[in-house]
Design an enzyme around this catalytic site. Sequence first.
Site, PDB file in Angstrom:
ATOM      1  N   LYS A 177      -6.988   9.595  11.113  1.00  0.00           N
ATOM      2  CA  LYS A 177      -7.716   8.750  10.277  1.00  0.00           C
ATOM      3  C   LYS A 177      -6.428   7.302  10.051  1.00  0.00           C
ATOM      4  CE  LYS A 177      -7.683   8.942   5.609  1.00  0.00           C
ATOM      5  NZ  LYS A 177      -7.149   7.528   4.924  1.00  0.00           N
TER       6      LYS A 177
ATOM      7  N   CYS B 119      -6.315   2.463  -7.250  1.00  0.00           N
ATOM      8  CA  CYS B 119      -7.138   3.447  -6.996  1.00  0.00           C
ATOM      9  C   CYS B 119      -6.540   4.785  -7.542  1.00  0.00           C
ATOM     10  CB  CYS B 119      -7.289   3.765  -5.349  1.00  0.00           C
ATOM     11  SG  CYS B 119      -6.199   4.628  -4.869  1.00  0.00           S
TER      12      CYS B 119
ATOM     13  N   ASP C 246       1.062  12.997   1.545  1.00  0.00           N
ATOM     14  CA  ASP C 246      -0.468  13.329   1.788  1.00  0.00           C
ATOM     15  C   ASP C 246      -0.429  14.624   2.029  1.00  0.00           C
ATOM     16  OD1 ASP C 246      -1.005  10.563   1.618  1.00  0.00           O
ATOM     17  OD2 ASP C 246      -1.193  10.397   3.812  1.00  0.00           O
TER      18      ASP C 246
HETATM   19  C1  EPZ Z   1      -0.691   4.861   3.801  1.00  0.00           C
HETATM   20  O1  EPZ Z   1      -1.028   3.997   2.365  1.00  0.00           O
HETATM   21  C2  EPZ Z   1      -1.776   5.937   3.952  1.00  0.00           C
HETATM   22  N1  EPZ Z   1      -2.958   5.349   3.841  1.00  0.00           N
HETATM   23  C3  EPZ Z   1      -1.648   6.896   2.707  1.00  0.00           C
HETATM   24  O2  EPZ Z   1      -2.724   7.894   3.072  1.00  0.00           O
HETATM   25  C4  EPZ Z   1      -0.138   7.264   2.485  1.00  0.00           C
HETATM   26  O3  EPZ Z   1      -0.229   8.046   1.316  1.00  0.00           O
HETATM   27  C5  EPZ Z   1       0.801   6.190   2.410  1.00  0.00           C
HETATM   28  O4  EPZ Z   1       0.600   5.347   3.520  1.00  0.00           O
HETATM   29  C6  EPZ Z   1       2.341   6.835   2.236  1.00  0.00           C
HETATM   30  O5  EPZ Z   1       2.490   7.608   3.212  1.00  0.00           O
HETATM   31  C7  EPZ Z   1      -3.393   4.827   5.141  1.00  0.00           C
HETATM   32  O6  EPZ Z   1      -2.460   4.838   6.148  1.00  0.00           O
HETATM   33  C8  EPZ Z   1      -4.789   4.014   5.356  1.00  0.00           C
HETATM   34  P1  EPZ Z   1       2.323   2.400   1.525  1.00  0.00           P
HETATM   35  P2  EPZ Z   1      -0.337   2.591   2.067  1.00  0.00           P
HETATM   36  O7  EPZ Z   1       2.158   0.740   1.531  1.00  0.00           O
HETATM   37  O8  EPZ Z   1       0.027   1.930   3.521  1.00  0.00           O
HETATM   38  C9  EPZ Z   1       4.453   0.717  -2.623  1.00  0.00           C
HETATM   39  C10 EPZ Z   1      -4.298   9.172   2.466  1.00  0.00           C
HETATM   40  O9  EPZ Z   1      -4.496  10.342   1.682  1.00  0.00           O
HETATM   41  N2  EPZ Z   1       3.855  -0.712  -2.323  1.00  0.00           N
HETATM   42  O10 EPZ Z   1       3.334   2.982   2.702  1.00  0.00           O
HETATM   43  O11 EPZ Z   1      -1.211   1.971   1.202  1.00  0.00           O
HETATM   44  C11 EPZ Z   1       3.133   1.598  -3.040  1.00  0.00           C
HETATM   45  O12 EPZ Z   1       2.677   1.358  -4.338  1.00  0.00           O
HETATM   46  C12 EPZ Z   1      -3.982   7.972   2.109  1.00  0.00           C
HETATM   47  O13 EPZ Z   1      -4.498   9.319   3.920  1.00  0.00           O
HETATM   48  C13 EPZ Z   1       4.346  -1.625  -2.814  1.00  0.00           C
HETATM   49  O14 EPZ Z   1       5.012  -1.699  -4.069  1.00  0.00           O
HETATM   50  O15 EPZ Z   1       0.900   3.036   1.407  1.00  0.00           O
HETATM   51  C14 EPZ Z   1       3.758   2.930  -2.768  1.00  0.00           C
HETATM   52  O16 EPZ Z   1       4.447   3.451  -4.049  1.00  0.00           O
HETATM   53  C15 EPZ Z   1      -3.672   8.199   0.701  1.00  0.00           C
HETATM   54  N3  EPZ Z   1       3.956  -2.891  -2.322  1.00  0.00           N
HETATM   55  C16 EPZ Z   1       4.606   2.570  -1.653  1.00  0.00           C
HETATM   56  O17 EPZ Z   1       4.957   1.278  -1.626  1.00  0.00           O
HETATM   57  C17 EPZ Z   1       3.272  -3.229  -1.399  1.00  0.00           C
HETATM   58  O18 EPZ Z   1       2.918  -4.401  -0.925  1.00  0.00           O
HETATM   59  C18 EPZ Z   1       3.996   3.355  -0.306  1.00  0.00           C
HETATM   60  O19 EPZ Z   1       2.874   2.523   0.058  1.00  0.00           O
HETATM   61  C19 EPZ Z   1       2.763  -1.914  -0.748  1.00  0.00           C
HETATM   62  C20 EPZ Z   1       3.259  -0.834  -1.000  1.00  0.00           C
END
Ligand code: EPZ
Length: 430
Positions: free
Chosen positions: A22, A124, A314
């Site tokens: 996904k 979320c 995850d």
């Molecule tokens: C991706 O989310 C995945 N989703 C998530 O999977 C997964 O948990 C996550 O990466 C971490 O591996 C998809 O790929 C669709 P991030 P994403 O940006 O890209 C912070 C599942 O269950 N952050 O890597 O949204 C954020 O708050 C889902 O399949 C900022 O601070 O995650 C977090 O603490 C849930 N500012 C960390 O970085 C930003 O602009 C990592 O988030 C962006 C993120």
Amino acid sequence: MDKIKIIGGNKLNGKIYISGAKNAALPLVCASLLTKEPVTLKNVPALSDITFLNSLLNYMGLKISEKEEIYGGHITKTYTYQADEIKELIAPYDFVRKMRASYYVLGPVLARFHHVEFSLPGGCAIGARPMDIHLSSLEQMGAAIEIKNGYVIADAPQGLKGSHIIFSKASVGATCNILMAAVLAEGVTKIENAAKEPEIENLIDLLSAMGAKIFGRGTSILTIEGVKELHGATHAVIADRIEAGSYAIAAAITKGKIELINANPEHLQQPLRTLEKMGVTVEEKENSIIIDAQNKTIFGEDIYTDYYPGFPTDLQAQYMALMTVAEGASLVTESIWENRFMHVPELCRMGANINIHGHASAIIRGVKKLSGAPVMATDLRASFALVLAGLVAEGETIINRVYHLDRGYEHLEEKLKAVGANIERIKEPD
Ligand code: EPZ
């Protein structure tokens, strides 16, 4: 709303085919916005998140065609996307609120059409999920960004310009978005502290097949030389490492033996080593992984979630489900999301012994047995943790809010039934 009923206690044995990922498919689909030529994606999982994203792209004017094809020995979906007549440069709230990953339209649409409007998704269940890294990086590339009425309005009338960007966190989403923006920007973009997840390599491979010039694949420094335009390509989605890890735990928790067909062991090194430390035998093959927990005692083990190649957040909830019935204690530290223990109270209702300390640590003391109960979870992986607990619990477990599972686990009941689980979906009107 549908429910899932599980009668626990069956050992699971057999083979499970691992679907396309996904989290790889979502950015790949949006990469089709970067060219007017057709982009064909094979091994796309049949999940509601893909359906939501397709409906957004359809609204924007993409032509989408779908067919079934054999891939990796199984019938899978192949989609062809063509963005030659885009009508809308806007991702409205009604789409984004259903599917956060709609934010992947931001980078490609701004890069190709120099304007995009995008409803901010908000937080979320697992955390605040800000987008500051995505937006500040686009600003560094010359975009003017305004936030108005809940929408991000981004303009780059002369096109985006290459820039040297240092991410404050190795964000998966920001790495994908900025990669897709940079491939059509003028000049060279360098991203430091980029995420290294396999899903990003999958995206780089598609973009390269479309004519992009990207260097540093698999490392935290990516250099992108912008090109004037990209062309169409055919590409396959990688196997879902999180789905594979989830079914590995299904084998372990029921003391069964499952071969995960089409899983890539390279993408699961930390979780597999953890399983071995817990007492499970893991056999890695070129295109599959065998998880054997027959007649084994499972011991508690600590995990700390981290960016790839660290232990994936995850899979945290699923491993915690296993720890609830392991010998001894385990410590789980969640370092990525601030609110990812929503499964804990539900697991405790089934008899687990878990104490949360602060918002990032939980101590799990193994119990002899769990007992079935009606439960519900607020996110995808937490819901699967409850499925796992249900598989080993005494009696009947009813899992509510099945729509979370439908977002990320293709053919869940069929796959589990085929290896011996007593599981069924109870259809109920919404
Ligand atoms: C991706 O989310 C995945 N989703 C998530 O999977 C997964 O948990 C996550 O990466 C971490 O591996 C998809 O790929 C669709 P991030 P994403 O940006 O890209 C912070 C599942 O269950 N952050 O890597 O949204 C954020 O708050 C889902 O399949 C900022 O601070 O995650 C977090 O603490 C849930 N500012 C960390 O970085 C930003 O602009 C990592 O988030 C962006 C993120």
